[in-house]
Write a protein that holds these residues in place. Structure first.
Motif, PDB file in Angstrom:
ATOM      1  N   GLU A   1      -5.769   1.123  -0.482  1.00  0.00           N
ATOM      2  CA  GLU A   1      -4.787   1.683  -1.411  1.00  0.00           C
ATOM      3  C   GLU A   1      -5.461   2.322  -2.614  1.00  0.00           C
TER       4      GLU A   1
ATOM      5  N   TYR B   1       0.859  -1.188   0.000  1.00  0.00           N
ATOM      6  CA  TYR B   1       0.000   0.000   0.000  1.00  0.00           C
ATOM      7  C   TYR B   1       0.898   1.242   0.000  1.00  0.00           C
TER       8      TYR B   1
ATOM      9  N   VAL C   1      -4.434  -1.534  -7.889  1.00  0.00           N
ATOM     10  CA  VAL C   1      -4.617  -1.138  -6.497  1.00  0.00           C
ATOM     11  C   VAL C   1      -5.993  -1.595  -6.052  1.00  0.00           C
TER      12      VAL C   1
ATOM     13  N   THR D   1       2.931   1.747  -7.608  1.00  0.00           N
ATOM     14  CA  THR D   1       2.085   0.561  -7.586  1.00  0.00           C
ATOM     15  C   THR D   1       2.963  -0.674  -7.727  1.00  0.00           C
TER      16      THR D   1
ATOM     17  N   THR E   1      -4.826   6.135  -3.597  1.00  0.00           N
ATOM     18  CA  THR E   1      -4.345   6.420  -4.953  1.00  0.00           C
ATOM     19  C   THR E   1      -5.272   7.384  -5.671  1.00  0.00           C
TER      20      THR E   1
END
Length: 509
Positions: free
Chosen positions: A465, A93, A461, A491, A469
């Motif tokens: 996460e 993450y 993701v 990532t 993001t």
């Protein structure tokens, strides 16, 4: 403090070039961030660090969204901490952990959980302890030592049908598999029932969905993120104090130091755009240059439905079509005695409905540990994901207690000193066919951007996460319009890890 072991093959998405900070002496751009969950806090951080004036509006009295925490008081008058349930902070993450570093550079608020067992209905246990870190060797060793997966099972997999597992790429994997459900995909690749029920259902239940209601594209991407695509593996960290104390109060102080203003206990009603953006709430009205809508699905649908000037017809239809997953229940129990000392802090379960996992909270959370040390008791949390609307809280509670007594017999005679039962239905839906129509960070109006774990972003993701993001991405989108530099994102590799397996997958298609 958690130990870092960053995957050398992780990918970096550079931020767009621009000024590192809004010029002094000129009016600063102003942005309203609606929602103070992970996505909203990431967006606020990305903007405030570039000198943008930020107002964060949050309907609850605490920050963190579904990872929020708040103080509580038990029936005996003793202080306690409460939140909406266990969350795992995985090592991959990257963007979430970068957010947390803003107020905790060493991630001292996170503590490693070196293993967590998965126990099925027959009592068979899988474990992640001691796995190799190199994909696909990690998955191979896990499978071969699993009591629910044999070498014969491995050899019996349908290589052609299983090819997408070795060749994940986003968004292509979704384009290939999103119209199928996870249960059908696992059946088609001839994945054994016992292992399917345990290992893969853990992934499905992370989305608060049963495998038959979860997109196969989502499941396969998850498998890539945690196994075949990342050397970080499935070992994770947990917050060592309640989320408000460990994570969000320090981050709030950091953001306030940058000039961000927080407005809690206020609900946004409408958003309209003209020369600027007007945000009306149950409290003050905000005028700004742009807005980040980082709410849950229901909140986003409500705001858009009440704001007829937002977007165009097709976009509004996409927002209206967003769905939520079935309800989930968290039952936290303060018991008058300790559970056995060898109990793991976290256990995942399969075949023990409605129970999906058990947390011994006093093994990792400071407030619970203090209560347990003072009373000689324990704090245990039971989770039930994808609960039927027809099952009342009383029915779910009774069933969860029965399952706890089966798994942890020492709790049968324990007295429940106090308890909290939370039931929510605000997690995004990831059903078959949802991906193509899911709204993205950008919208038809460049002054309005979206963020959240239900928002589409074409990167490998998921879960917290994805929220982080999309939050950073929303900030980057607006920063570009202000002439300010974006923030880099990271990532896991956005393709199958093994060149050999990718070639085999290509040949099998």
């Amino acid at each position: 403090m958690t130990a870092e072991r960053l995957d050398r093959r992780r990918q970096t998405i550079p931020g767009a070039p621009g000024l590192l900070r809004a010029p002094e002496g000129e009016p600063r751009p102003r942005v309203v961030v609606v929602g103070a969950g992970i996505a909203g806090l990431a967006a606020a951080t990305g903007l405030a660090e570039r000198g943008v004036a930020v107002d964060v509006v949050e309907q609850h009295g605490y920050l963190g969204g579904r990872v929020g925490g708040w103080p509580d008081v038990l029936a005996d008058g003793s202080p306690a901490a409460m939140n909406r349930g266990f969350h795992a902070f995985f090592r991959q993450y990257y963007n979430l952990r970068e957010l947390l570093r803003r107020s905790d550079s060493r991630l001292s608020a996170l503590t490693p959980v070196e293993d967590y067992p998965l126990i099925d209905g027959a009592g068979r246990t899988d474990t992640f302890r001691g796995l190799p870190t190199t994909p696909p060797l990690n998955a191979l060793v896990f499978a071969l030592r699993s009591p629910t997966f044999t070498l014969r099972d491995l050899l019996g997999l349908d290589a052609r049908a299983a090819a997408p597992l070795a060749a994940v790429s986003v968004p292509q994997t979704y384009e290939l598999l999103d119209d199928r459900d996870a249960a059908t995909f696992l059946r088609d690749i001839n994945f054994p029932d016992a292992a399917r029920h345990l290992a893969f259902e853990v992934f499905a239940r992370s989305f608060f969905a049963r495998p038959e209601a979860l997109s196969a594209g989502e499941l396969v991407t998850m498998f890539h993120i945690y196994f075949l695509g990342s050397s970080e593996g499935l070992i994770f960290d947990v917050a060592n104090a309640n989320f408000d104390v460990a994570l969000w109060n320090p981050l709030r102080s950091y953001l306030e130091g940058l000039g961000a203003r927080f407005h809690t206990g206020i609900t946004v009603q409408t958003v309209s755009s003209g020369r600027g953006v007007t945000v009306t709430t149950t409290g003050p009205q905000f005028e700004a240059d742009a807005v980040v809508l980082a709410t849950d699905v229901a909140g986003l649908r409500s705001i858009v439905a009440s704001s007829p000037s937002l977007g165009d017809g097709p976009w509004r239809d996409r927002v209206a079509a967003m769905g939520t997953a079935p309800p989930f229940v968290v039952l936290r129990l303060w018991l008058d005695r300790a559970v056995r000392s060898d109990r793991a802090p976290f256990v995942g379960t399969g075949g023990r409905e409605p129970l999906d996992n058990v947390s011994v909270v006093d093994r990792y959370e400071a407030q619970a540990a203090q209560w347990a040390a003072r009373t000689g008791g324990s704090v245990v949390e039971l989770h039930a994901y994808s609960v039927s609307d027809e099952d009342s809280d009383d029915i779910v509670r009774k069933a969860l207690l029965e399952r706890m007594h089966e798994l942890y017999p020492e709790t049968v005679d324990a007295t429940i000193v106090d308890e909290r039962l939370l039931r929510h239905a605000d997690c995004p839906r990831f059903a078959p066919g949802d991906f193509a129509g899911r709204p993205t960070v950008d919208t038809p109006d460049p002054r309005v951007v979206l963020a959240g774990d239900g928002i589409r972003v074409d990167a490998p993701v998921a879960l917290m996460e994805r929220a982080a993001t999309t939050g950073w991405s929303a900030a980057n989108q607006l920063l570009g319009g202000f002439g300010l530099a974006g923030h880099p994102l990271q990532t896991v590799p956005n393709r199958g890890r093994s060149a050999l397996l990718r070639r085999l997958a290509g040949a099998a298609r």
